[in-house]
Each structure stands twice: as C-alpha cells, then as structure tokens.
Scaffold this motif. Structure first.
Motif, PDB file in Angstrom:
ATOM      1  N   SER A  90      -8.660  -4.435   2.771  1.00 16.33           N
ATOM      2  CA  SER A  90      -9.950  -3.778   2.541  1.00 16.33           C
ATOM      3  C   SER A  90     -10.541  -4.285   1.228  1.00 16.33           C
ATOM      4  O   SER A  90      -9.863  -4.936   0.421  1.00 16.33           O
ATOM      5  CB  SER A  90      -9.760  -2.261   2.473  1.00 16.33           C
ATOM      6  N   GLU A  91     -11.789  -3.961   0.992  1.00 17.00           N
ATOM      7  CA  GLU A  91     -12.431  -4.307  -0.276  1.00 17.00           C
ATOM      8  C   GLU A  91     -11.688  -3.643  -1.437  1.00 17.00           C
ATOM      9  O   GLU A  91     -11.524  -4.234  -2.502  1.00 17.00           O
ATOM     10  CB  GLU A  91     -13.905  -3.889  -0.274  1.00 17.00           C
ATOM     11  N   ARG A 105       0.874  -1.156   0.000  1.00 14.23           N
ATOM     12  CA  ARG A 105       0.000   0.000   0.000  1.00 14.23           C
ATOM     13  C   ARG A 105       0.922   1.219   0.000  1.00 14.23           C
ATOM     14  O   ARG A 105       1.840   1.317   0.809  1.00 14.23           O
ATOM     15  CB  ARG A 105      -0.896   0.001   1.231  1.00 14.23           C
ATOM     16  N   ARG A 152      -2.078  -8.143   8.610  1.00 10.53           N
ATOM     17  CA  ARG A 152      -2.773  -7.104   7.858  1.00 10.53           C
ATOM     18  C   ARG A 152      -4.183  -7.557   7.492  1.00 10.53           C
ATOM     19  O   ARG A 152      -4.406  -8.721   7.178  1.00 10.53           O
ATOM     20  CB  ARG A 152      -2.041  -6.771   6.548  1.00 10.53           C
ATOM     21  N   ASP A 211      -8.487  -2.895  -1.481  1.00  8.46           N
ATOM     22  CA  ASP A 211      -7.234  -3.644  -1.660  1.00  8.46           C
ATOM     23  C   ASP A 211      -7.484  -4.891  -2.496  1.00  8.46           C
ATOM     24  O   ASP A 211      -6.778  -5.160  -3.471  1.00  8.46           O
ATOM     25  CB  ASP A 211      -6.639  -4.067  -0.307  1.00  8.46           C
TER      26      ASP A 211
END
Length: 137
Positions: free
Chosen positions: A55-56, A21, A52, A58
């Motif tokens: 997220s959606e 990220r 980790r 990601d």
C-alpha cells in the motif's frame, strides 16, 4: 499493548531488512507478523515479498525507515572512525610505555603499513578537496 506496537517491523539484514506488517487485530489477540517486502538500503530497492501488494502507507513507512537507517549507518561510520582515532592514541601510549620488544616486534610492521596506507589516502583526498575549491570539503 496493541497501541504500543508499530504497524511495520523491520528485521535487519545485511544491506537492508525484511519488512513485516504487524497485526494485532485478530480473534486470538496475538501478534502476527506477515512479511511483505525485502528492502536494500544500498541501492534503494523495495521488493514485495511473494505476491504481496504494498500500500502507499507501506511504501511510505519503508521509505521513512530507509532514510532513518541510512542516517544511522552514516553516524555509526563517523563514530567508528573517531573510535579508531582513540585507539591509535591508546596504541601510541601502549607502544611508548607498556609494550615489550616482543610485542612491538609482533605488531610494528602491520601498524606501519596500515598507517602509511591511511596517510596516503588522507593526503590524496585532502589534495582533491583543496583543488575542488572552498565549500567542497
């Protein structure tokens, strides 16, 4: 510069990538990359890195990258094969017009065996496609 950077960076690895990220929204205005996952293009696996949580966004970015990467690798495979056809043509020209007897002696058996193997595979696969019927290959 921050607007130019993607939200995710994919460090290519054999069979996939390490996913980071990208963060530029910090006090030092430095680019920080936090590894969030490992992906395997061959089996479609997405493994979060450490503890980790993905997220959606990601997961969507990773899936989009995997689809694009799979398509790119398939195009490269075809390009490599078409280059091989070019090399075979150049090899035929070399053997006919430039090669010495010693050079031909060094490569003839290996080339003949490789071409024979390739021919057997291509003929068998073409026969399979013809048996499958129209539209199958």
């Amino acid at each position: 510069m921050a607007g130019d950077l993607p939200d995710h960076y994919f460090r290519i690895r054999e069979n996939g990538a390490a996913v980071f990220r990208v963060d530029t929204e910090n006090r030092q205005r430095r680019i920080e990359m936090d590894q969030i996952a490992i992906v395997n293009v061959k089996n479609g696996e997405i493994r979060p890195h450490g503890d980790r949580a993905l997220s959606e966004a990601d997961i969507a970015a990773i899936r989009d990258w995997m689809a694009a990467r799979t398509e790119l690798l398939a195009r490269r495979d075809i390009d490599d094969i078409l280059r091989t056809v070019d090399h075979l043509n150049l090899t035929a020209h070399w053997a006919q017009s430039k090669a010495t007897d010693a050079q031909l002696g060094a490569v003839t058996d290996a080339l003949l065996l490789a071409m024979h193997d390739l021919r057997m595979v291509l003929v068998r696969r073409k026969a399979e496609r013809m048996e499958a019927g129209p539209g199958e290959g």
